[in-house]
Scaffold this motif. Structure first.
Motif, PDB file in Angstrom:
ATOM      1  N   LEU A   1       0.266  -2.699   1.816  1.00 28.97           N
ATOM      2  CA  LEU A   1       1.541  -3.195   2.329  1.00 28.97           C
ATOM      3  C   LEU A   1       2.455  -2.062   2.780  1.00 28.97           C
ATOM      4  O   LEU A   1       2.711  -1.120   2.036  1.00 28.97           O
ATOM      5  CB  LEU A   1       2.252  -4.014   1.246  1.00 28.97           C
ATOM      6  N   VAL A   2       2.954  -2.165   4.013  1.00 31.04           N
ATOM      7  CA  VAL A   2       4.047  -1.329   4.497  1.00 31.04           C
ATOM      8  C   VAL A   2       5.289  -2.216   4.442  1.00 31.04           C
ATOM      9  O   VAL A   2       5.438  -3.132   5.249  1.00 31.04           O
ATOM     10  CB  VAL A   2       3.794  -0.838   5.930  1.00 31.04           C
ATOM     11  N   PRO A   3       6.193  -2.018   3.488  1.00 28.35           N
ATOM     12  CA  PRO A   3       7.218  -3.012   3.189  1.00 28.35           C
ATOM     13  C   PRO A   3       8.426  -3.015   4.103  1.00 28.35           C
ATOM     14  O   PRO A   3       9.269  -3.904   4.001  1.00 28.35           O
ATOM     15  CB  PRO A   3       7.641  -2.630   1.764  1.00 28.35           C
TER      16      PRO A   3
ATOM     17  N   VAL B   1      10.762  -3.822   7.011  1.00 27.11           N
ATOM     18  CA  VAL B   1      10.834  -4.966   7.918  1.00 27.11           C
ATOM     19  C   VAL B   1      10.727  -4.503   9.365  1.00 27.11           C
ATOM     20  O   VAL B   1      11.420  -3.558   9.762  1.00 27.11           O
ATOM     21  CB  VAL B   1      12.173  -5.724   7.696  1.00 27.11           C
ATOM     22  N   PRO B   2       9.844  -5.116  10.182  1.00 29.66           N
ATOM     23  CA  PRO B   2       8.896  -6.174   9.816  1.00 29.66           C
ATOM     24  C   PRO B   2       7.688  -5.580   9.101  1.00 29.66           C
ATOM     25  O   PRO B   2       7.097  -4.608   9.576  1.00 29.66           O
ATOM     26  CB  PRO B   2       8.492  -6.762  11.166  1.00 29.66           C
ATOM     27  N   HIS B   3       7.326  -6.135   7.946  1.00 28.58           N
ATOM     28  CA  HIS B   3       6.267  -5.555   7.139  1.00 28.58           C
ATOM     29  C   HIS B   3       4.910  -5.686   7.819  1.00 28.58           C
ATOM     30  O   HIS B   3       4.686  -6.576   8.635  1.00 28.58           O
ATOM     31  CB  HIS B   3       6.239  -6.194   5.751  1.00 28.58           C
ATOM     32  N   GLN B   4       4.021  -4.784   7.464  1.00 27.59           N
ATOM     33  CA  GLN B   4       2.681  -4.739   8.043  1.00 27.59           C
ATOM     34  C   GLN B   4       1.651  -4.509   6.952  1.00 27.59           C
ATOM     35  O   GLN B   4       1.987  -4.099   5.842  1.00 27.59           O
ATOM     36  CB  GLN B   4       2.580  -3.592   9.055  1.00 27.59           C
ATOM     37  N   SER B   5       0.406  -4.765   7.298  1.00 24.80           N
ATOM     38  CA  SER B   5      -0.706  -4.426   6.417  1.00 24.80           C
ATOM     39  C   SER B   5      -1.496  -3.335   7.099  1.00 24.80           C
ATOM     40  O   SER B   5      -1.966  -3.506   8.220  1.00 24.80           O
ATOM     41  CB  SER B   5      -1.590  -5.650   6.166  1.00 24.80           C
ATOM     42  N   MET B   6      -1.621  -2.189   6.436  1.00 22.55           N
ATOM     43  CA  MET B   6      -2.285  -1.042   7.024  1.00 22.55           C
ATOM     44  C   MET B   6      -3.147  -0.345   5.980  1.00 22.55           C
ATOM     45  O   MET B   6      -3.051  -0.628   4.782  1.00 22.55           O
ATOM     46  CB  MET B   6      -1.260  -0.066   7.605  1.00 22.55           C
TER      47      MET B   6
ATOM     48  N   LYS C   1       5.816   5.315  -2.425  1.00 21.65           N
ATOM     49  CA  LYS C   1       7.011   4.864  -3.131  1.00 21.65           C
ATOM     50  C   LYS C   1       6.925   3.410  -3.585  1.00 21.65           C
ATOM     51  O   LYS C   1       7.609   3.017  -4.519  1.00 21.65           O
ATOM     52  CB  LYS C   1       8.245   5.057  -2.256  1.00 21.65           C
ATOM     53  N   LEU C   2       6.100   2.617  -2.927  1.00 23.57           N
ATOM     54  CA  LEU C   2       5.994   1.209  -3.274  1.00 23.57           C
ATOM     55  C   LEU C   2       5.089   1.029  -4.485  1.00 23.57           C
ATOM     56  O   LEU C   2       3.981   1.545  -4.534  1.00 23.57           O
ATOM     57  CB  LEU C   2       5.433   0.414  -2.093  1.00 23.57           C
ATOM     58  N   VAL C   3       5.548   0.274  -5.469  1.00 22.50           N
ATOM     59  CA  VAL C   3       4.746   0.020  -6.663  1.00 22.50           C
ATOM     60  C   VAL C   3       3.611  -0.943  -6.338  1.00 22.50           C
ATOM     61  O   VAL C   3       3.750  -1.822  -5.488  1.00 22.50           O
ATOM     62  CB  VAL C   3       5.623  -0.562  -7.792  1.00 22.50           C
TER      63      VAL C   3
END
Length: 353
Positions: free
Chosen positions: A224-226, A228-233, A245-247
């Motif tokens: 997850l790239v959180p 906005v707009p979020h993406q899946s990469m 940085k994202l848990v």
């Protein structure tokens, strides 16, 4: 938008300085595109004991049915591991959060039972939220655990998922280690070897490549790239461990000192009312759109942004993961789910050094 990348770079080992994705110098790490950045804060082997214990916590949790044994079951004895044995001072506990998803709980406990602990003492604590089903309690009670002490923590009131996370683990020293798992997770049989090696490599004071801003270690395959707009990469960095940085809550092992500081803050506020929004993140929208007692991660995301902390991840070949999420019907999903990624089951898929 889903982007898949491939690479032929050789597998990396734990112990090298992990790449930091999206903050500071990338140290050789690359993603498919620049947006793969983490959230910005608005801007920028002791022998097991024996016996049974019963105790009640301030949150109404009752601990009972303590079970111990001095050696792994014969069928669970693995071959020699490449990682060193856990120092006697390190105390490792697996915390399982459950309520009424009986088949999910059984699957998780079975996967934990068949993991390789290499003779280390590893305790198991099963936390049943208030209103738990008789079936969930029966599964917890009947689960054999031959690697350390087993405790069943029964809450007298239903506190919700967020409170379950905040109260599951209270480390008493920096030698404590824990892995917190919701019941719709399934772990790789190799998860412990990698997690132990990662803590040894990156945790002060004896880490090979110490990471002073380490908030915790996740077993999740993060996509997850959180922002906005979020993406899946997909992170493409030669299969090196990396910081983000994202848990990742699918099997999370918090840093004991950082977790003590965080839970002390949580206990000082009304966590259902405190504003932990982070501008520009889709997780903020998710948090605002659901019951505050149902999502714990936004509080940790906010805290990590404030304290500039990162989560360490493995980057495994073949889209394999150390902990799979079955996305079962519950607080966050309304339909019966399917597993997100395949588990790594071969030693060659999980580099240790």
């Amino acid at each position: 938008t889903t982007t898949t990348t491939t690479t032929t770079t050789t597998t990396a080992s734990i112990g090298k300085t992990p790449a930091t994705v999206g903050a500071g110098s990338p140290a050789g790490a690359t993603a498919e595109a620049e947006p793969a950045k983490p959230a910005q804060s608005g801007s920028g082997a002791a022998s097991p004991g024996s016996g049974e214990s019963v105790a009640e916590s301030p949150t109404g949790e009752v601990a009972a049915d303590t079970q111990t044994s001095g050696a792994p079951l014969a069928e669970d004895r693995p071959g020699p591991a490449s990682a060193e044995e856990t120092p006697a001072k390190i105390r490792f506990t697996l915390h399982v959060l459950a309520w009424n998803r009986e088949s999910s709980l059984q699957r998780l406990l079975t996967s934990l039972k068949h993991a390789h602990y290499d003779g280390d003492r590893v305790d198991l604590a099963i936390h049943l939220d208030g209103g738990f089903s008789d079936g969930a309690l029966r599964i917890a009670e009947q689960q054999a655990w031959a690697f350390g002490e087993k405790r069943i923590m029964k809450a007298s009131q239903n506190g919700g998922l967020a409170r379950s996370w905040f109260t599951a683990w209270q480390p008493t020293s920096d030698a404590d280690r824990a892995l917190i798992l919701e019941d719709d997770v399934e772990v790789s049989p190799l998860f412990y070897r990698w997690l132990k090696a990662a803590w040894r490599a990156y945790s002060p004071p004896s880490g090979i490549s110490e990471v002073p801003d380490l908030g915790g270690i996740s077993l999740q395959r993060q996509t997850l790239v959180p922002q906005v707009p979020h993406q899946s990469m997909v992170i493409e960095n030669g299969f090196e461990p990396y910081l983000y940085k994202l848990v990742g809550s699918i099997g999370y092992s918090p840093h004991p000192a950082r977790w003590r500081e965080f839970t002390a803050w949580v206990n000082s506020v009304d966590f259902e009312k405190v504003d932990v929004s982070v501008p520009g993140l889709v997780t903020t929208s998710w948090w605002r759109g659901m019951k505050r007692r149902s999502m714990w991660t936004q509080h940790w995301i906010w805290w990590c942004n404030k304290e500039k902390l990162f989560t360490l991840y493995a980057s495994l070949r073949g889209k394999k993961t150390l902990a799979a999420h079955w996305r079962e019907k519950g607080e966050h999903f309304t339909n019966v789910g399917t597993r997100d990624f395949l588990l790594a089951t071969k030693a060659s898929e999980v580099p240790l050094g």
